[in-house]
Design a protein around this motif. Structure first.
Motif, PDB file in Angstrom:
ATOM      1  N   VAL A  80      25.447 -38.513 -17.839  1.00  0.00           N
ATOM      2  CA  VAL A  80      24.710 -37.359 -17.595  1.00  0.00           C
ATOM      3  C   VAL A  80      23.764 -37.603 -16.476  1.00  0.00           C
ATOM      4  O   VAL A  80      23.761 -36.781 -15.456  1.00  0.00           O
ATOM      5  CB  VAL A  80      24.059 -37.151 -18.953  1.00  0.00           C
ATOM      6  CG1 VAL A  80      23.024 -36.021 -18.565  1.00  0.00           C
ATOM      7  CG2 VAL A  80      24.932 -36.724 -20.135  1.00  0.00           C
ATOM      8  N   GLU A  81      23.319 -38.758 -16.326  1.00  0.00           N
ATOM      9  CA  GLU A  81      22.317 -38.892 -15.100  1.00  0.00           C
ATOM     10  C   GLU A  81      23.087 -38.895 -13.812  1.00  0.00           C
ATOM     11  O   GLU A  81      22.504 -38.251 -12.856  1.00  0.00           O
ATOM     12  CB  GLU A  81      21.651 -40.257 -15.294  1.00  0.00           C
ATOM     13  CG  GLU A  81      20.700 -40.786 -14.277  1.00  0.00           C
ATOM     14  CD  GLU A  81      20.108 -42.293 -14.325  1.00  0.00           C
ATOM     15  OE1 GLU A  81      19.934 -42.354 -15.785  1.00  0.00           O
ATOM     16  OE2 GLU A  81      19.943 -42.881 -13.619  1.00  0.00           O
ATOM     17  N   ARG A  82      24.281 -39.252 -13.815  1.00  0.00           N
ATOM     18  CA  ARG A  82      25.122 -39.411 -12.597  1.00  0.00           C
ATOM     19  C   ARG A  82      25.361 -38.091 -12.119  1.00  0.00           C
ATOM     20  O   ARG A  82      25.266 -37.616 -10.857  1.00  0.00           O
ATOM     21  CB  ARG A  82      26.383 -40.236 -12.414  1.00  0.00           C
ATOM     22  CG  ARG A  82      26.237 -41.872 -12.438  1.00  0.00           C
ATOM     23  CD  ARG A  82      26.290 -41.741 -10.872  1.00  0.00           C
ATOM     24  NE  ARG A  82      25.830 -43.400 -10.802  1.00  0.00           N
ATOM     25  CZ  ARG A  82      26.815 -44.148 -10.273  1.00  0.00           C
ATOM     26  NH1 ARG A  82      27.979 -43.898 -10.319  1.00  0.00           N
ATOM     27  NH2 ARG A  82      26.554 -45.357 -10.218  1.00  0.00           N
ATOM     28  N   VAL A  83      25.797 -37.082 -12.990  1.00  0.00           N
ATOM     29  CA  VAL A  83      26.296 -35.716 -12.958  1.00  0.00           C
ATOM     30  C   VAL A  83      25.022 -35.016 -12.445  1.00  0.00           C
ATOM     31  O   VAL A  83      25.223 -34.159 -11.627  1.00  0.00           O
ATOM     32  CB  VAL A  83      26.707 -35.189 -14.318  1.00  0.00           C
ATOM     33  CG1 VAL A  83      27.162 -33.809 -14.028  1.00  0.00           C
ATOM     34  CG2 VAL A  83      28.166 -35.971 -14.553  1.00  0.00           C
ATOM     35  N   ALA A  84      23.754 -35.186 -12.996  1.00  0.00           N
ATOM     36  CA  ALA A  84      22.773 -34.611 -12.797  1.00  0.00           C
ATOM     37  C   ALA A  84      22.304 -34.779 -11.354  1.00  0.00           C
ATOM     38  O   ALA A  84      21.514 -33.847 -10.407  1.00  0.00           O
ATOM     39  CB  ALA A  84      21.559 -34.721 -13.664  1.00  0.00           C
ATOM     40  N   ALA A  85      22.864 -35.946 -10.755  1.00  0.00           N
ATOM     41  CA  ALA A  85      22.500 -36.154  -9.402  1.00  0.00           C
ATOM     42  C   ALA A  85      23.675 -35.789  -8.500  1.00  0.00           C
ATOM     43  O   ALA A  85      23.453 -35.985  -7.388  1.00  0.00           O
ATOM     44  CB  ALA A  85      22.434 -37.874  -9.209  1.00  0.00           C
ATOM     45  N   GLU A 119      26.237 -28.603 -17.861  1.00  0.00           N
ATOM     46  CA  GLU A 119      26.106 -28.926 -16.373  1.00  0.00           C
ATOM     47  C   GLU A 119      27.388 -27.716 -15.671  1.00  0.00           C
ATOM     48  O   GLU A 119      26.824 -27.708 -14.323  1.00  0.00           O
ATOM     49  CB  GLU A 119      26.309 -30.303 -16.147  1.00  0.00           C
ATOM     50  CG  GLU A 119      25.235 -31.246 -16.259  1.00  0.00           C
ATOM     51  CD  GLU A 119      23.981 -31.025 -15.280  1.00  0.00           C
ATOM     52  OE1 GLU A 119      24.109 -30.272 -14.213  1.00  0.00           O
ATOM     53  OE2 GLU A 119      22.997 -31.416 -15.702  1.00  0.00           O
ATOM     54  N   LEU A 120      27.939 -27.481 -16.335  1.00  0.00           N
ATOM     55  CA  LEU A 120      29.272 -26.540 -15.719  1.00  0.00           C
ATOM     56  C   LEU A 120      28.298 -25.335 -15.149  1.00  0.00           C
ATOM     57  O   LEU A 120      28.899 -24.376 -14.480  1.00  0.00           O
ATOM     58  CB  LEU A 120      30.361 -26.335 -16.556  1.00  0.00           C
ATOM     59  CG  LEU A 120      31.223 -27.511 -16.843  1.00  0.00           C
ATOM     60  CD1 LEU A 120      32.312 -27.349 -17.839  1.00  0.00           C
ATOM     61  CD2 LEU A 120      32.019 -28.065 -15.343  1.00  0.00           C
ATOM     62  N   ARG A 121      27.348 -25.046 -16.027  1.00  0.00           N
ATOM     63  CA  ARG A 121      26.776 -23.768 -15.662  1.00  0.00           C
ATOM     64  C   ARG A 121      25.169 -23.824 -14.660  1.00  0.00           C
ATOM     65  O   ARG A 121      24.427 -23.234 -14.582  1.00  0.00           O
ATOM     66  CB  ARG A 121      25.981 -22.920 -17.015  1.00  0.00           C
ATOM     67  CG  ARG A 121      27.282 -22.752 -17.888  1.00  0.00           C
ATOM     68  CD  ARG A 121      27.131 -21.843 -19.230  1.00  0.00           C
ATOM     69  NE  ARG A 121      25.946 -22.534 -19.948  1.00  0.00           N
ATOM     70  CZ  ARG A 121      26.400 -23.668 -20.848  1.00  0.00           C
ATOM     71  NH1 ARG A 121      27.619 -23.801 -21.098  1.00  0.00           N
ATOM     72  NH2 ARG A 121      25.675 -24.334 -21.574  1.00  0.00           N
ATOM     73  N   SER A 122      25.437 -25.183 -13.983  1.00  0.00           N
ATOM     74  CA  SER A 122      24.250 -25.500 -13.357  1.00  0.00           C
ATOM     75  C   SER A 122      23.984 -24.495 -12.367  1.00  0.00           C
ATOM     76  O   SER A 122      24.931 -24.234 -11.442  1.00  0.00           O
ATOM     77  CB  SER A 122      24.303 -26.839 -12.807  1.00  0.00           C
ATOM     78  OG  SER A 122      23.412 -26.930 -11.890  1.00  0.00           O
ATOM     79  N   PRO A 123      22.771 -24.134 -11.892  1.00  0.00           N
ATOM     80  CA  PRO A 123      22.605 -23.452 -10.673  1.00  0.00           C
ATOM     81  C   PRO A 123      23.090 -23.846  -9.206  1.00  0.00           C
ATOM     82  O   PRO A 123      23.330 -23.495  -8.288  1.00  0.00           O
ATOM     83  CB  PRO A 123      21.124 -22.769 -10.437  1.00  0.00           C
ATOM     84  CG  PRO A 123      20.594 -23.958 -11.318  1.00  0.00           C
ATOM     85  CD  PRO A 123      21.655 -24.187 -12.394  1.00  0.00           C
ATOM     86  N   ALA A 158      33.917 -35.114 -13.643  1.00  0.00           N
ATOM     87  CA  ALA A 158      33.907 -35.903 -15.002  1.00  0.00           C
ATOM     88  C   ALA A 158      34.621 -35.359 -16.048  1.00  0.00           C
ATOM     89  O   ALA A 158      35.167 -36.450 -16.862  1.00  0.00           O
ATOM     90  CB  ALA A 158      32.361 -36.115 -15.307  1.00  0.00           C
ATOM     91  N   LEU A 159      34.683 -34.184 -16.362  1.00  0.00           N
ATOM     92  CA  LEU A 159      35.427 -33.892 -17.513  1.00  0.00           C
ATOM     93  C   LEU A 159      36.719 -33.662 -17.277  1.00  0.00           C
ATOM     94  O   LEU A 159      37.669 -34.177 -18.272  1.00  0.00           O
ATOM     95  CB  LEU A 159      34.924 -32.367 -17.978  1.00  0.00           C
ATOM     96  CG  LEU A 159      33.492 -32.017 -18.385  1.00  0.00           C
ATOM     97  CD1 LEU A 159      32.951 -30.849 -18.320  1.00  0.00           C
ATOM     98  CD2 LEU A 159      33.450 -32.587 -19.913  1.00  0.00           C
ATOM     99  N   ALA A 160      37.243 -33.693 -16.206  1.00  0.00           N
ATOM    100  CA  ALA A 160      38.683 -33.784 -15.825  1.00  0.00           C
ATOM    101  C   ALA A 160      39.096 -35.187 -16.037  1.00  0.00           C
ATOM    102  O   ALA A 160      40.252 -35.619 -16.541  1.00  0.00           O
ATOM    103  CB  ALA A 160      38.998 -33.274 -14.203  1.00  0.00           C
ATOM    104  N   GLN A 161      38.192 -36.098 -15.495  1.00  0.00           N
ATOM    105  CA  GLN A 161      38.451 -37.560 -15.625  1.00  0.00           C
ATOM    106  C   GLN A 161      38.686 -37.800 -17.174  1.00  0.00           C
ATOM    107  O   GLN A 161      39.455 -38.570 -17.641  1.00  0.00           O
ATOM    108  CB  GLN A 161      37.349 -38.305 -15.319  1.00  0.00           C
ATOM    109  CG  GLN A 161      37.327 -38.680 -13.943  1.00  0.00           C
ATOM    110  CD  GLN A 161      36.059 -39.500 -13.455  1.00  0.00           C
ATOM    111  OE1 GLN A 161      35.070 -39.260 -14.126  1.00  0.00           O
ATOM    112  NE2 GLN A 161      36.109 -39.979 -12.395  1.00  0.00           N
ATOM    113  N   ARG A 162      37.928 -37.145 -17.980  1.00  0.00           N
ATOM    114  CA  ARG A 162      38.054 -37.645 -19.497  1.00  0.00           C
ATOM    115  C   ARG A 162      39.587 -37.212 -19.990  1.00  0.00           C
ATOM    116  O   ARG A 162      40.144 -37.965 -20.837  1.00  0.00           O
ATOM    117  CB  ARG A 162      37.041 -36.641 -20.294  1.00  0.00           C
ATOM    118  CG  ARG A 162      36.821 -36.708 -21.884  1.00  0.00           C
ATOM    119  CD  ARG A 162      36.116 -35.813 -22.271  1.00  0.00           C
ATOM    120  NE  ARG A 162      36.505 -35.551 -23.826  1.00  0.00           N
ATOM    121  CZ  ARG A 162      36.421 -34.241 -24.213  1.00  0.00           C
ATOM    122  NH1 ARG A 162      36.369 -33.272 -23.598  1.00  0.00           N
ATOM    123  NH2 ARG A 162      36.683 -34.365 -25.521  1.00  0.00           N
TER     124      ARG A 162
END
Lengths: 243, 285
Positions: free
Chosen positions: A191-196, A221-225, A236-240
């Motif tokens: 989550v920290e990586r994606v937020a960055a 996070e998919l709805r992040s501005p 990340a979700l595609a990797q999953r």
């Protein structure tokens, strides 16, 4: 004689006859004069053999190299020679690690599941996990780390693998030992990586599976501005799905 | 011009130096262990330094296409501090490692009893480890120090062709030539030797058993002095094969006696790290 039962026969099959003879000579020398290990252990790759065992693992990240296996045989000879001298094996293994270069340190770490040296093994693994050397960190999560690390230390080692991009295939019995606390820690890292707006190692999903709190956070996070965060979450979700 | 600098202290130099050396043709070096300018006070200080010479510095040089080897020893100056003497008990472990191609620098600084004891003991270690030896000759009272050096070498029983006596000049070259030892010359901006005097010595003595180095360190020195000596040789009338012999084949022959030179092709930079650290900062990482 675990060398005979484990790596031993396989190593002998991998060695050409002259190298096999030199290994026998070194083993006999250490059995007769255990202190010889101080100079024979560092010279072992040059004197016997070196190189990858598995073609897909040229630098020995996922498992032992040829020189690791050679050095393991020498350490087992040392162990057997010092069987009647309490504490001496731990003392010499510590010295071989302290005065070793990265290759020698890695060989000691890979041998720790074959050596009964108590707390010393834990100390050496701790040193390796404090380093930022991927080869040492990977070796510390092998069978020796599995045997000697407590659960908290082991979890931090696995997390460090993800930080250093060491493939989790290097971790001995990962699936068996992974627990909800490890998933929580890895989820926090993801989550920290994606937020960055940064990428996530695909191997993280080997620990996470469908870890609901992490998946929920990434979907949010998919709805992040911010476009970079949305993109990182999508990747990340595609990797999953690919793991 | 391919160059093997047989004596240079790269831990004291910058990555700019590595780049300039590579451009000038330097492809291999030997870094002997020596004094750091600031005296050490305990064996651990030496051991961390040795770890750096067989680890980090070899990695750093490889990033710039240069093969790095080292010689390890307790140096003459610090052999006088009893707090450091115990490093000799651990040194044999390091002399067994790959890429360690000699015992050195050993020898005399002020010609004390402690220096002589460390010198003799390390000559024995060289024989036991099957390694050649790099001997430093003193800055002060050089001729007497060089004579005493040759006496100790003879007494140790090590073969003279496995001994390099370094930092020679016009006053010491003849006795070393007669001893059968190899002759090393350090080319400096304004002390020791310069490239033009070096060419005179080559013209008088021939090219046998002679090594030329920059001995560049943390003092005023020039890591390109090997290349400048090569050019001075060509200007004098030596041909390119003579230059290759002095600047490449001779050091390979001397240090090759260790059986531990690492001269296969230097791999191109692959963005590797050493223990998690890279040399190239900024966008390259």
């Amino acid at each position: 004689m675990s060398a005979e039962a484990g790596h031993g026969p396989r190593l002998r099959d991998l060695l050409a006859p002259p190298a096999r003879r030199r290994l026998d000579e070194l083993t006999a020398e250490i059995s007769a004069t255990p202190s010889a290990v101080a100079t024979r252990f560092p010279a072992a790759a040059r004197l016997v053999a070196r190189g990858p065992v598995r073609p897909g693992d040229p630098s020995g990240l996922l498992g032992p190299t040829l020189e690791d296996l050679v050095r393991l045989v020498l350490l087992e000879a040392l162990r057997d020679a010092l069987a009647d001298v309490p504490g001496r094996l731990a003392q010499e293994v510590t010295a071989l690690y302290r005065f070793g270069d990265s290759d020698e340190k890695r060989a000691v770490l890979r041998a720790l599941d074959r050596l009964d040296i108590g707390e010393t093994a834990h100390d050496l693994l701790g040193d390796a996990l404090r380093s930022n050397d991927p080869r040492l960190v990977a070796a510390a999560l092998g069978p020796g780390g599995h045997r000697h690390l407590d659960q908290a230390g082991w979890r931090h080692g696995v997390l460090k693998c993800l930080f250093l991009e060491v493939p989790l295939a290097a971790v001995h019995r990962l699936a068996e030992r992974a627990d909800p606390e490890l998933a929580r820690m890895v989820g926090g890292f993801v989550v920290e990586r994606v937020a960055a707006g940064r990428g996530v190692p695909a191997d993280a999903w080997r620990v996470l599976g469908d870890h609901p709190p992490t998946v929920r956070a990434l979907r949010a996070e998919l709805r992040s501005p911010h476009a970079d965060r949305r993109t990182a979450a999508e990747l990340a979700l595609a990797q999953r799905r690919d793991v | 011009m391919r160059i093997f600098d047989p004596h240079i202290h790269m831990t004291s130099r910058t990555t700019d130096d590595y780049e300039a050396m590579y451009s000038a043709g330097v492809r291999a070096v030997v870094e002997p262990a020596f004094w750091l300018g600031q005296p050490r006070t305990n064996p651990g200080s030496f051991l961390d330094y040795f770890d750096g010479l067989v680890g980090w510095e070899r990695f750093r040089a490889a990033r710039f296409g240069i093969r790095h080897h080292c010689a390890l020893a307790l140096n003459p100056k610090e052999a006088n501090d009893p707090r450091c003497a115990d490093v000799l008990d651990v040194l044999p472990r390091y002399l067994a490692k790959d890429g360690v191609v000699a015992v050195g620098e050993i020898g005399f600084d002020s010609m004390t009893a402690a220096e002589e004891e460390a010198f003799a003991r390390q000559l024995d270690m060289a024989v036991a480890a099957d390694l050649p030896v790099l001997v430093h000759t003193p800055h002060r009272d050089k001729a007497a120090g060089t004579r005493r050096t040759l006496d100790l070498v003879a007494a140790s029983g090590i073969a003279p062709e496995r001994v390099l006596v370094d930092h020679l000049n016009e006053t010491t070259v003849d006795i070393v030539a007669a001893s059968g030892c190899w002759m090393g010359f350090s080319i400096y901006p304004d002390t020791k030797m310069d490239e033009y005097r070096m060419v005179r010595i080559l013209a008088e003595h021939g090219l046998d058993r002679i090594l030329v180095n920059s001995a560049a360190d943390w003092g005023r020195s020039d890591p390109l002095k090997t290349a400048r000596t090569g050019r001075a040789m060509l200007d004098h009338g030596f041909d390119s094969d003579d230059v290759d012999r002095v600047l490449w084949r001779n050091p390979v022959e001397f240090f090759g006696q260790s059986g531990r030179l690492l001269l296969d092709d230097v791999a191109p930079d692959t963005g590797a790290t050493f223990a998690g650290n890279s040399v190239l900062r900024g966008g390259g990482e």
